[in-house]
Design a protein around this motif. Structure first.
Motif, short mmCIF file in Angstrom:
data_model
loop_
_atom_site.label_atom_id
_atom_site.label_comp_id
_atom_site.label_asym_id
_atom_site.label_seq_id
_atom_site.Cartn_x
_atom_site.Cartn_y
_atom_site.Cartn_z
N ILE A 2 21.69 -56.74 66.75
CA ILE A 2 21.73 -56.69 68.24
C ILE A 2 22.77 -55.74 68.73
O ILE A 2 22.33 -54.99 69.41
CB ILE A 2 22.38 -58.17 68.81
CG1 ILE A 2 21.33 -59.20 68.85
CG2 ILE A 2 22.70 -58.13 70.32
CD1 ILE A 2 21.74 -60.53 69.08
N ILE A 3 23.82 -55.37 68.01
CA ILE A 3 24.72 -54.09 68.43
C ILE A 3 23.92 -53.03 68.11
O ILE A 3 24.16 -52.16 69.01
CB ILE A 3 26.03 -54.45 67.44
CG1 ILE A 3 26.82 -55.45 67.79
CG2 ILE A 3 26.53 -53.16 67.75
CD1 ILE A 3 27.98 -55.89 66.81
N ALA A 4 23.16 -53.00 66.98
CA ALA A 4 22.50 -51.59 66.70
C ALA A 4 21.37 -51.37 67.58
O ALA A 4 21.22 -50.25 68.08
CB ALA A 4 21.97 -51.85 65.21
N ASP B 192 30.75 -59.90 58.22
CA ASP B 192 30.19 -58.90 56.82
C ASP B 192 28.84 -58.60 57.18
O ASP B 192 28.30 -58.44 56.14
CB ASP B 192 30.31 -60.04 55.75
CG ASP B 192 31.63 -60.77 55.48
OD1 ASP B 192 32.46 -59.71 55.48
OD2 ASP B 192 31.84 -61.90 55.08
N GLY B 193 28.51 -58.19 58.30
CA GLY B 193 27.10 -57.67 58.74
C GLY B 193 27.07 -56.45 58.28
O GLY B 193 28.21 -55.75 57.47
N ILE B 194 25.97 -55.70 58.09
CA ILE B 194 25.75 -54.42 57.55
C ILE B 194 26.62 -53.41 57.99
O ILE B 194 26.74 -52.30 57.27
CB ILE B 194 24.17 -54.05 57.92
CG1 ILE B 194 23.53 -52.76 56.78
CG2 ILE B 194 23.89 -53.59 59.42
CD1 ILE B 194 22.08 -52.76 56.90
N PHE B 195 27.08 -53.40 59.36
CA PHE B 195 28.25 -51.94 59.64
C PHE B 195 29.37 -52.25 59.07
O PHE B 195 30.22 -51.35 59.18
CB PHE B 195 27.93 -52.35 61.27
CG PHE B 195 26.88 -51.84 61.89
CD1 PHE B 195 26.06 -50.79 61.51
CD2 PHE B 195 26.42 -52.16 63.03
CE1 PHE B 195 24.99 -50.13 62.01
CE2 PHE B 195 25.20 -51.79 63.68
CZ PHE B 195 24.43 -50.79 63.32
N ASN B 196 29.82 -53.45 58.73
CA ASN B 196 31.17 -53.81 58.29
C ASN B 196 31.47 -54.10 56.80
O ASN B 196 32.56 -54.66 56.38
CB ASN B 196 31.82 -54.89 59.28
CG ASN B 196 33.15 -54.77 59.38
OD1 ASN B 196 33.67 -53.67 59.39
ND2 ASN B 196 33.92 -56.04 59.56
N SER B 197 30.16 -53.87 56.14
CA SER B 197 30.15 -54.18 54.70
C SER B 197 29.79 -53.18 53.76
O SER B 197 29.43 -52.12 54.31
CB SER B 197 29.07 -55.44 54.46
OG SER B 197 28.11 -55.11 54.86
N ASP B 198 30.05 -53.09 52.50
CA ASP B 198 29.77 -52.16 51.44
C ASP B 198 29.45 -52.68 50.26
O ASP B 198 29.14 -54.03 50.11
CB ASP B 198 31.02 -51.53 51.42
CG ASP B 198 30.86 -49.89 50.99
OD1 ASP B 198 29.78 -49.63 50.65
OD2 ASP B 198 31.55 -49.04 50.86
#
Length: 299
Positions: free
Chosen positions: A197-199, A7-13
């Motif tokens: 970390i991905i970013a 539910d991190g920032i890339f996968n949430s809304d």
């Protein structure tokens, strides 16, 4: 992407995204984290410089893209978790977390073009079986770090030694998460930090790789970048770069360390030509070139 990004920032809304964005924006603007990041990236850049210097001295070929990936993973894990992976060591060792990280990244991306991935997951075969094992390695590593960091924070408070608290993102989010209003359990902490970390890993590594490629294609531009660096150093009355080309490896490494000490957020702002070449590299080769758009039509 849930198995990787949670539910991190890339996968949430919605509200979840908004809360993470607000918290992260505040944390990344803090001087403590900015200064810590500067020290971390500068230290790992020096390690990279020494590896490249050795390669130039011995005329051994090196794979710059791999080195940049190691540089950014070591750096962002230190900033994100406060953990030194050590994949940029001179021997270029493998690391279970780094291998699992790359494996999961590739497999979850391939799901977008594989119509049978759900069946493979159900049967636990092929890439999905490998994904399950790699995801377990990632989670075990991250949760182990979270537990360790919580204990360190509790010990620091027990001895009333708040100055010993680490400035990495995980430590800061753990402290924030203790506020009931923030609602950060261990799964939330895992998702937040892993997304950053991905970013910070692949985007930076890809841009640096393209930058070196463009400098190789345009030696006149590379010379102008080098001249700006020399002038920058000479303006601070040091001038150790001017003789670095003809120096031996040890002397070059010493010059590199002195030069690195000059670099921080404030001094980098004066390197306008370097900034221009980096932004032009990003224009030609965007850090995230693939954007997947899914349109859903309903009657």
């Amino acid at each position: 992407m849930e198995v990787f990004l949670g539910d991190g920032i890339f996968n949430s809304d919605g509200e979840i995204w908004k809360r993470q964005r607000k918290t992260a924006s505040f944390e990344f603007s803090s001087k403590k984290l900015r200064d810590f990041s500067t020290v971390v990236f500068r230290g790992h850049a020096l390690q990279l410089g020494q590896i490249v210097s050795h390669s130039a001295d011995t005329r051994e070929p090196i794979e710059m893209q791999d080195l940049f990936s190691r540089l950014t993973l070591d750096s962002i894990c230190k900033v994100g978790f406060g953990v030194e992976l050590g994949v940029l060591a001179p021997s270029l060792p493998d690391n279970p977390f780094a291998i699992a990280f790359d494996n999961v990244n590739v497999i979850v991306t391939m799901r977008f073009s594989d119509p049978f991935w759900k069946l493979k997951r159900l049967l636990n075969v092929g890439d999905e079986a490998s994904l399950k094992k790699s995801a377990k390695v990632i989670d075990e590593f991250i949760y182990r770090v979270i537990h360790s960091r919580r204990s360190e924070i509790q010990d620091s408070r027990a001895f009333q030694n708040s100055d010993q608290l680490k400035p990495d993102l995980l430590s800061r989010f753990i402290e924030l998460g203790e506020n009931p209003a923030n609602q950060m359990n261990e799964k939330t902490l895992r998702d937040i930090v892993l997304n950053f970390i991905i970013a910070g890993r692949d985007t930076t590594a890809a841009t640096l790789s393209w930058f070196i490629y463009m400098m190789a294609l345009h030696p006149d531009i590379a010379e102008r970048v080098f001249e700006e660096l020399k002038q920058f150093e000479q303006s601070l009355e040091l001038g150790s770069l001017k003789n670095s080309i003809v120096a031996d490896q040890q002397s070059f490494n010493e010059s590199l360390e002195k030069f690195a000490e000059l670099l921080n957020h404030e001094t980098l702002a004066s390197l306008t030509y370097l900034h221009a070449t980096l932004t032009e590299t990003l224009r030609l080769y965007p850090a995230v070139p693939l954007v997947i758009v899914i349109n859903v039509y309903t009657k």
